[in-house]
Scaffold this motif. Sequence first.
Motif, PDB file in Angstrom:
ATOM      1  N   LYS A  83      24.672 103.972 -63.734  1.00 56.11           N
ATOM      2  CA  LYS A  83      23.558 104.831 -64.163  1.00 56.11           C
ATOM      3  C   LYS A  83      23.859 106.284 -63.804  1.00 56.11           C
ATOM      4  CE  LYS A  83      19.752 101.531 -63.801  1.00 56.11           C
ATOM      5  NZ  LYS A  83      18.593 101.888 -64.590  1.00 56.11           N
ATOM      6  N   TYR A  84      23.522 107.174 -64.726  1.00 59.47           N
ATOM      7  CA  TYR A  84      23.755 108.605 -64.528  1.00 59.47           C
ATOM      8  C   TYR A  84      22.425 109.348 -64.551  1.00 59.47           C
ATOM      9  CZ  TYR A  84      28.278 106.931 -66.190  1.00 59.47           C
ATOM     10  OH  TYR A  84      29.431 106.211 -66.370  1.00 59.47           O
ATOM     11  N   PHE A  85      22.292 110.319 -63.674  1.00 54.79           N
ATOM     12  CA  PHE A  85      21.046 111.074 -63.605  1.00 54.79           C
ATOM     13  C   PHE A  85      21.325 112.566 -63.680  1.00 54.79           C
ATOM     14  CE2 PHE A  85      20.283 107.053 -61.510  1.00 54.79           C
ATOM     15  CZ  PHE A  85      19.075 106.660 -62.053  1.00 54.79           C
ATOM     16  N   GLY A  86      20.244 113.311 -63.965  1.00 50.29           N
ATOM     17  CA  GLY A  86      20.312 114.771 -63.943  1.00 50.29           C
ATOM     18  C   GLY A  86      21.432 115.296 -64.835  1.00 50.29           C
ATOM     19  N   GLU A  87      22.195 116.248 -64.287  1.00 54.27           N
ATOM     20  CA  GLU A  87      23.212 116.890 -65.120  1.00 54.27           C
ATOM     21  C   GLU A  87      24.337 115.927 -65.512  1.00 54.27           C
ATOM     22  OE1 GLU A  87      25.088 119.169 -61.278  1.00 54.27           O
ATOM     23  OE2 GLU A  87      25.471 120.008 -63.253  1.00 54.27           O
ATOM     24  N   HIS A 134      24.062 112.902 -66.830  1.00 52.57           N
ATOM     25  CA  HIS A 134      23.870 112.328 -68.174  1.00 52.57           C
ATOM     26  C   HIS A 134      23.928 113.406 -69.250  1.00 52.57           C
ATOM     27  CE1 HIS A 134      19.677 113.361 -69.000  1.00 52.57           C
ATOM     28  NE2 HIS A 134      19.315 112.869 -67.842  1.00 52.57           N
ATOM     29  N   ASP A 135      23.699 114.664 -68.852  1.00 53.60           N
ATOM     30  CA  ASP A 135      23.937 115.757 -69.801  1.00 53.60           C
ATOM     31  C   ASP A 135      25.428 115.856 -70.124  1.00 53.60           C
ATOM     32  OD1 ASP A 135      21.310 116.420 -69.902  1.00 53.60           O
ATOM     33  OD2 ASP A 135      21.494 118.306 -68.808  1.00 53.60           O
ATOM     34  N   ARG A 192      22.897 107.678 -70.431  1.00 55.12           N
ATOM     35  CA  ARG A 192      22.169 107.447 -69.176  1.00 55.12           C
ATOM     36  C   ARG A 192      22.703 106.247 -68.403  1.00 55.12           C
ATOM     37  NH1 ARG A 192      17.524 110.457 -68.552  1.00 55.12           N
ATOM     38  NH2 ARG A 192      16.911 111.598 -70.431  1.00 55.12           N
ATOM     39  N   LEU A 227      24.624 104.960 -54.866  1.00 54.85           N
ATOM     40  CA  LEU A 227      23.870 103.787 -54.461  1.00 54.85           C
ATOM     41  C   LEU A 227      24.416 102.588 -55.225  1.00 54.85           C
ATOM     42  CD1 LEU A 227      20.128 104.996 -54.475  1.00 54.85           C
ATOM     43  CD2 LEU A 227      21.784 105.078 -52.612  1.00 54.85           C
ATOM     44  N   ALA A 245      24.528 103.640 -59.059  1.00 61.67           N
ATOM     45  CA  ALA A 245      23.804 104.849 -59.468  1.00 61.67           C
ATOM     46  C   ALA A 245      24.504 106.050 -58.857  1.00 61.67           C
ATOM     47  CB  ALA A 245      22.361 104.782 -58.989  1.00 61.67           C
ATOM     48  N   LEU A 277      24.116 109.807 -58.020  1.00 61.66           N
ATOM     49  CA  LEU A 277      22.978 110.700 -57.852  1.00 61.66           C
ATOM     50  C   LEU A 277      23.428 112.125 -57.554  1.00 61.66           C
ATOM     51  CD1 LEU A 277      20.754 108.478 -55.518  1.00 61.66           C
ATOM     52  CD2 LEU A 277      21.044 108.319 -57.977  1.00 61.66           C
ATOM     53  N   PRO A 278      23.132 113.062 -58.434  1.00 59.83           N
ATOM     54  CA  PRO A 278      23.362 114.468 -58.107  1.00 59.83           C
ATOM     55  C   PRO A 278      22.387 114.899 -57.014  1.00 59.83           C
ATOM     56  CG  PRO A 278      22.898 114.153 -60.461  1.00 59.83           C
ATOM     57  CD  PRO A 278      22.556 112.875 -59.759  1.00 59.83           C
ATOM     58  N   VAL A 330      19.244 116.023 -55.269  1.00 62.45           N
ATOM     59  CA  VAL A 330      17.885 115.967 -55.807  1.00 62.45           C
ATOM     60  C   VAL A 330      17.292 117.366 -55.796  1.00 62.45           C
ATOM     61  CG1 VAL A 330      17.496 113.575 -55.242  1.00 62.45           C
ATOM     62  CG2 VAL A 330      16.923 115.322 -53.570  1.00 62.45           C
ATOM     63  N   GLY A 331      16.404 117.598 -56.706  1.00 61.04           N
ATOM     64  CA  GLY A 331      15.883 118.945 -56.887  1.00 61.04           C
ATOM     65  C   GLY A 331      14.409 119.039 -56.600  1.00 61.04           C
TER      66      GLY A 331
END
Lengths: 139, 107
Positions: B7-11, B13-14, B19, B77, B96, B98-99, B101-102
């Motif tokens: 799974k990719y998150f934030g930038e 998956h950009d 995703r 993770l 997962a 994880l970049p 967190v913002g």
Amino acid sequence: MKVKISDKLDDLNSLLNEIKETSTDIGAIIIFVGSVRGLGRDGERVLRLEYEAYEGVVEKTLEKIISDLKDKYGIIDAIVEHKIGPAHVGEDTVYALVASRHREEGFKSLIELIERLKHEVPIWKREVTEKGSYWIKST
Amino acid sequence: MVKVRVKYFGELHDILGIREEEYDVEDATIAELLLKYIPDRHAGVADKWRETVFATVRGEVAINKDGMPILKNHFILVSGKSTELNYRLKDGDEIAILPPVGGGNAK
């Protein structure tokens, strides 16, 4: 204890009533409301924020944070709701409520809860402005 | 051969334009997944991927004294639990990436 991420936050008054009903020992309820600011970090006009979350892990992480705060400060309970998806200027994006016997441990807990929420909970925020969009990192 | 879901998150998956996806890997660690399998499949953005996920020195992925690549503020993770890069992937793992967190600014 209640944690929730959703594209629609519950009514704040209903959350307030919900936490009040937790215990008759409650003497203070401290509330944090996060909302979308209209100016970006560099002064540009913000059009909206876009939140995304690692669902499942967000809830577990928040539950751990609240459990830690109960142990550390002896608070009675807490509720955290966080919006995901697009949020426009002025819209509420976070509700955090801490119920405690006295205000002092309530204030301390709420500050720590929000700081940990911003740094530990896998929620990402993209700021969409008139000049472009950026993923926001904690500072 | 084991099948894992990533799974990719934030930038991330950009960058990858996706995703989540699955990989069939042969006796691989997370480090090999991140350094070989993912950039091989997404060759067009492989450099951007490495620069975003890993600390780099003169364009090369930085390696620590144990021979492991050094992540750039990213966390991994596996099925919800924080994991080191030398973790050996098992069938059915959900990885997962994880970049940072913002959150908002305190001041």
